[in-house]
Design an enzyme around this catalytic site. Structure first.
Site, mmCIF file in Angstrom:
data_model
loop_
_atom_site.group_PDB
_atom_site.id
_atom_site.type_symbol
_atom_site.label_atom_id
_atom_site.label_comp_id
_atom_site.label_asym_id
_atom_site.label_seq_id
_atom_site.Cartn_x
_atom_site.Cartn_y
_atom_site.Cartn_z
ATOM 1 N N ASP A 57 1.043 -2.963 11.178
ATOM 2 C CA ASP A 57 1.202 -3.925 10.088
ATOM 3 C C ASP A 57 0.105 -4.969 10.202
ATOM 4 O O ASP A 57 -0.475 -5.158 11.282
ATOM 5 C CB ASP A 57 2.573 -4.612 10.162
ATOM 6 C CG ASP A 57 3.059 -5.090 8.806
ATOM 7 O OD1 ASP A 57 2.403 -5.975 8.219
ATOM 8 O OD2 ASP A 57 4.102 -4.600 8.332
ATOM 9 N N ASN A 112 4.246 3.884 4.969
ATOM 10 C CA ASN A 112 5.162 3.060 4.195
ATOM 11 C C ASN A 112 4.550 1.774 3.653
ATOM 12 O O ASN A 112 5.072 1.194 2.708
ATOM 13 C CB ASN A 112 6.369 2.730 5.084
ATOM 14 C CG ASN A 112 7.175 1.572 4.577
ATOM 15 O OD1 ASN A 112 7.900 1.690 3.598
ATOM 16 N ND2 ASN A 112 7.046 0.421 5.240
ATOM 17 N N TYR A 120 1.718 -0.484 -10.919
ATOM 18 C CA TYR A 120 2.551 -0.081 -9.786
ATOM 19 C C TYR A 120 3.068 1.337 -10.023
ATOM 20 O O TYR A 120 3.050 2.180 -9.115
ATOM 21 C CB TYR A 120 3.712 -1.057 -9.620
ATOM 22 C CG TYR A 120 4.554 -0.820 -8.392
ATOM 23 C CD1 TYR A 120 4.095 -1.185 -7.133
ATOM 24 C CD2 TYR A 120 5.809 -0.224 -8.486
ATOM 25 C CE1 TYR A 120 4.856 -0.974 -6.000
ATOM 26 C CE2 TYR A 120 6.587 -0.005 -7.360
ATOM 27 C CZ TYR A 120 6.110 -0.387 -6.117
ATOM 28 O OH TYR A 120 6.878 -0.165 -4.998
ATOM 29 N N LYS A 173 2.322 4.692 -7.628
ATOM 30 C CA LYS A 173 3.461 5.406 -7.068
ATOM 31 C C LYS A 173 3.579 6.820 -7.651
ATOM 32 O O LYS A 173 3.983 7.747 -6.952
ATOM 33 C CB LYS A 173 4.746 4.609 -7.302
ATOM 34 C CG LYS A 173 4.799 3.306 -6.499
ATOM 35 C CD LYS A 173 4.632 3.556 -5.004
ATOM 36 C CE LYS A 173 4.759 2.284 -4.182
ATOM 37 N NZ LYS A 173 4.600 2.522 -2.728
#
Length: 257
Positions: free
Chosen positions: A43, A91, A157, A161
């Site tokens: 991260d 993720n 978005y 996706k």
């Protein structure tokens, strides 16, 4: 298979979780560790990432998933620290924050595409040699219900996706001969930072927020299963399962025949 049911199903396996400092990544890192896997948490949030890694006796690596070399360095770090990689949960993601009209912002657009799409493509490219070296493995990418339906309020978005969904459906069969399974999870409004700007609207409309643990349990079901090229929808009040896509119509007869 839930985290509680999985026991030590992943004993001896090594997993990378990007976006692991909070939300879906954090919950999945915890679930993978509970199932016996050694987890490398990645991260940009170093404080949160280290906290999660310490909780599960894992490892932390700062990583900007929109940077190809950073993804390669992450995989190399996992191999050095844990001896290899068997699972990658790609993720990491961010909200778009702009549209294509007067509110279009190039920097925000590039940031969203870099995290939400490049992060999956670069992560897959970087981890494939490590998975092949272990005889195969599993990749799970975070898409969204926005990758399965039209989203007029956030078309960019939806675009990135939808791209992840297309990647999963295409790479699943393409990578099968390498014993690598590629699937995607497509949650609705799930507990994570990405919905922070929507919480007021969700509360007003009384729309339920999916617990991050439900997504984590679904990831475990996928990595301990045998499917590939699947896109699992996760919706409040429903049991997660692979979305059933309609087949594209084949060519018709030429006119006049």
């Amino acid at each position: 298979m839930t985290a509680a049911e999985s026991g030590a199903a992943l004993q001896g396996k090594v997993a990378i979780v990007t976006g692991g400092a909070s939300g879906l990544g954090r919950a999945t890192a915890l679930a993978l560790a509970k199932a016996g896997a050694r987890v490398v948490v990645a991260d940009l949030d170093a404080r949160g990432g280290r906290e999660v890694a310490e909780m599960i006796d894992g490892h932390f690596r700062a990583c900007d998933v929109s940077d190809l070399e950073a993804n390669r360095a992450l995989v190399e770090f996992a191999e050095q620290q844990c001896g290899g990689v068997d699972i990658a949960f790609l993720n990491a993601g961010v909200a778009t924050g702009c549209g294509v009209g007067e509110d279009f912002d190039l920097a925000r657009y590039r940031r969203a595409m870099g995290a939400n799409l490049d992060g999956v493509v670069f992560g897959t490219h970087a981890v494939l040699p490590a998975l092949r070296a272990r005889g195969g493995g599993a990749i799970v990418a975070t898409a969204s219900l926005a990758g399965l339906a039209a989203v007029p309020l956030d078309p960019l978005y939806a675009a990135n996706k939808h791209a992840v969904v297309g990647l999963a459906r295409s790479l699943g069969p393409a990578l099968a001969r390498q014993n690598v399974r590629f699937n995607a999870v497509c949650p609705g409004f799930a507990e994570s930072r990405i919905i922070d700007h929507l919480r007021g609207m969700l509360a007003e409309q009384e729309l339920p927020i999916i617990p991050a643990e439900v997504v984590a349990d679904t990831v475990l079901r996928i990595v301990t299963g045998d499917g590939t090229g699947e896109c699992w929808f996760i919706q409040a009040g429903r049991d997660p399962e692979p979305f059933r896509f309609r087949h594209v119509p084949g060519p018709g007869k030429p006119v006049g025949i």
